[in-house]
Enzyme design. Structure first.
Site, mmCIF file in Angstrom:
data_model
loop_
_atom_site.group_PDB
_atom_site.id
_atom_site.type_symbol
_atom_site.label_atom_id
_atom_site.label_comp_id
_atom_site.label_asym_id
_atom_site.label_seq_id
_atom_site.Cartn_x
_atom_site.Cartn_y
_atom_site.Cartn_z
ATOM 1 N N ASN A 120 42.289 44.824 42.163
ATOM 2 C CA ASN A 120 43.747 44.686 42.262
ATOM 3 C C ASN A 120 44.124 43.227 42.445
ATOM 4 O O ASN A 120 43.268 42.382 42.725
ATOM 5 C CB ASN A 120 44.288 45.487 43.459
ATOM 6 C CG ASN A 120 44.247 46.988 43.241
ATOM 7 O OD1 ASN A 120 44.321 47.460 42.113
ATOM 8 N ND2 ASN A 120 44.135 47.736 44.325
ATOM 9 N N TYR A 176 36.585 58.090 39.331
ATOM 10 C CA TYR A 176 37.068 57.377 38.149
ATOM 11 C C TYR A 176 36.462 57.919 36.854
ATOM 12 O O TYR A 176 37.190 58.254 35.918
ATOM 13 C CB TYR A 176 36.825 55.875 38.297
ATOM 14 C CG TYR A 176 37.934 55.162 39.032
ATOM 15 C CD1 TYR A 176 38.278 55.526 40.333
ATOM 16 C CD2 TYR A 176 38.649 54.127 38.444
ATOM 17 C CE1 TYR A 176 39.297 54.885 41.022
ATOM 18 C CE2 TYR A 176 39.676 53.474 39.128
ATOM 19 C CZ TYR A 176 39.996 53.860 40.408
ATOM 20 O OH TYR A 176 41.012 53.225 41.076
ATOM 21 N N HIS A 192 47.611 54.005 38.048
ATOM 22 C CA HIS A 192 47.469 52.928 37.059
ATOM 23 C C HIS A 192 47.932 53.372 35.672
ATOM 24 O O HIS A 192 47.347 53.011 34.651
ATOM 25 C CB HIS A 192 46.012 52.434 36.995
ATOM 26 C CG HIS A 192 45.521 51.830 38.274
ATOM 27 N ND1 HIS A 192 45.774 50.525 38.618
ATOM 28 C CD2 HIS A 192 44.818 52.370 39.302
ATOM 29 C CE1 HIS A 192 45.237 50.272 39.800
ATOM 30 N NE2 HIS A 192 44.658 51.379 40.240
#
Length: 529
Positions: free
Chosen positions: A163, A375, A86
């Site tokens: 997404n 993350y 990303h």
């Protein structure tokens, strides 16, 4: 000091004075002055920002011009590591408005009544390609929304990270690094290579079939960011005030409609403007045509989760609407372009590990469970331990914790108490309602796949739902990459997956990439599901 040394010092100093005076007299033609004088990062006045202090106008530079070195040193260090995935992103500020009271599903206060508004920041992105890559490339688009919840509605941050496509390639976190490595450029040539990623997808045994059937359709090349949906992909848990747990999936439905590029249209746009998606979004906001999306949820009671012919916690599967109809719960509108790309879009830290315990929690999805850790870990690597203190990540509600030290700390937490449990000093009380929901765990600790994989049925249903043009584009798009694969084993394996999903699908792609249908059928017959 020798006479020669004194003459050099006097000459250099005199030259510096003359140059500074000349610069001040000349000013900056055509540039209006901003309010207040120019200073260094430490607030000291800057006399000249065009000429480095030197021994004479043409002489060597002097180390004592620390302002010049400050400027260059910051320039060398002001970038941060690129996101592993990303990396190419576009951000915008906005507001989310709840449509009604969802307290029967969740105690999340911002969903507890009609008209409740919450500040949001959205980051759209491509997944695999680098920061400066074209926005036209075939790739899932990240659709991540940071909710900054007001204190009167419970406060805190909730990141809904998803997404534009509703399924994913893999179902277990342990395969994520391998998947990304296969899709990234070859470590020798630095060129993305279909031989690598189809080798990986073939070795998965069929898990990626649903995602590939989705990605290689025109959904893989959305025309604009405004004209695509967003999906949570994963299932989550909503917890009510009565501690009732309901499983849900989220979808952002574009109020602008859905529009995609064909492969030819994407190539044509890329030749004209490879920043087209960002430009379109920002032009739309600047012109007052603020894009919006409705937030919808699919609801599945916990007692139904294991009565289906697929695992509803499997990220490679979508929930059919006839099983779990959509319910619309709110609307998000993007209305402001960030003032600074780096401080907002590049520094925003989205993570599914940022949720609301006791209100919105992660499910047991094996891929999601890994993302909860990976993350925030990568954000600490990129931005530092105090990344939550950055303005774009900071809650609008108060933060009351015991975190004080580390680079980037804003100094809000002070005093001697930084350990949270004390018999002699006042500590922050905990909130019973924010306790995690309870669930029973009665099973063997093991490394094993999920019992029901059902890798091919939904891919076949998806192919069947495409019209003749959509099918033709899917075959052409897939053949364009799969046809580059040198290994017949990999090619035949991929075609067997598509054949297992839908016989016409498999035959057409096999014909397009010169596979032997006898071999393909034999391989397909050996597949489960």
């Amino acid at each position: 000091m020798t006479m020669a040394g004194r003459r050099l010092w006097v000459t250099a100093a005199a030259a510096a004075v003359v140059v500074a005076a000349a610069t001040a007299a000349a000013g900056h033609p055509g540039s209006p002055h901003a309010e207040g004088p120019y200073t260094s990062e430490f607030g000291t006045l800057v006399g000249d920002d065009r000429n480095t202090l030197s021994a004479g106008p043409r002489g060597p530079q002097l180390v004592q011009d620390t302002r010049a070195f400050e400027k260059l040193a910051r320039f060398n260090r002001e970038r941060i590591p690129e996101r592993v995935v990303h990396a190419r992103g576009t951000g915008a500020h906005g507001v989310f408005e709840s449509y009604g009271d969802q307290s029967a599903l969740t105690r999340a206060g911002f969903l507890g009544g009609a008209g409740r508004k919450t500040e949001v920041f959205v980051r759209f992105s491509t997944v695999i390609h680098s920061k400066g890559s074209p926005e036209t490339l075939r790739d899932p688009r990240g659709f991540a929304v940071k909710f900054k919840i007001a204190e009167k509605y419970g406060g805190g941050i909730w990141d809904l990270v998803g997404n534009n496509l509703d399924v994913f390639f893999i179902r277990d976190q342990v395969s994520f690094p391998d998947m990304v490595h296969s899709l990234k450029p070859d470590p020798v040539t630095n060129i993305q290579d279909p031989n690598r990623f189809f080798d990986f997808f073939g070795a998965l045994g069929g898990a990626a079939t649903n995602m590939l059937t989705t990605l290689y359709s025109d959904l893989g090349t959305p025309a604009t960011l405004r004209e695509m949906n967003g999906h949570s992909v994963h299932a989550y848990k909503l917890i009510s005030a009565e501690r009732k747990v309901t499983y849900v999936k989220f979808q952002w439905t574009s109020m602008q409609g859905i529009r995609n590029f064909t492969a030819a249209e994407a190539m044509h746009m890329q030749a004209r403007d490879f920043n087209h998606a960002t430009r379109d979004l920002y032009d739309s906001i600047h012109s007052g045509k603020n894009p919006s999306w409705e937030l919808r949820v699919q609801v599945m009671p916990s007692d139904r989760m294991y009565k289906l012919d697929f695992d509803p916690l499997d990220a490679t599967k979508r929930w059919p609407e006839w099983i779990a109809p959509f319910k619309t719960i709110g609307r998000m509108t993007l209305n402001r372009v960030p003032d600074n790309f780096f401080q907002a879009t590049e520094s925003v830290a989205m993570s599914p590990g940022t949720f609301l315990p006791g209100a919105i929690e992660p499910s047991e999805d094996k891929l999601l469970q890994g993302r909860l850790v990976s993350y925030p870990d990568t954000q600490r690597y990129r931005l530092g331990a105090n990344y939550a203190d950055l303005p774009i990540n900071r809650p609008v509600s108060p933060v009351r914790s015991y975190a004080q030290d580390g680079a980037g700390n804003n100094g809000a937490m002070k005093g001697t108490l930084n350990y949270g449990l004390s018999m002699t000093m006042p500590t922050f009380p905990t909130t019973h309602a924010a306790l995690f929901s309870e669930s029973k765990v009665c099973d063997v600790v093991t490394q094993a796949p999920i019992p029901v994989t059902a890798d091919f049925a939904q891919a076949g249903e998806l192919y069947n739902s495409y019209n003749w043009r959509e099918r033709a584009n899917l075959i052409a798009n897939l053949a364009g990459d799969l046809g580059q694969v040198r290994s017949m084993l990999v090619r035949n394996t991929m075609c067997s997956h598509f054949y297992k999903a839908h016989k016409q699908f498999g035959r057409r792609i096999a014909r397009a990439v010169d596979c032997d249908m006898k071999v393909v059928k034999k391989m397909a017959d050996a597949l489960d599901g």
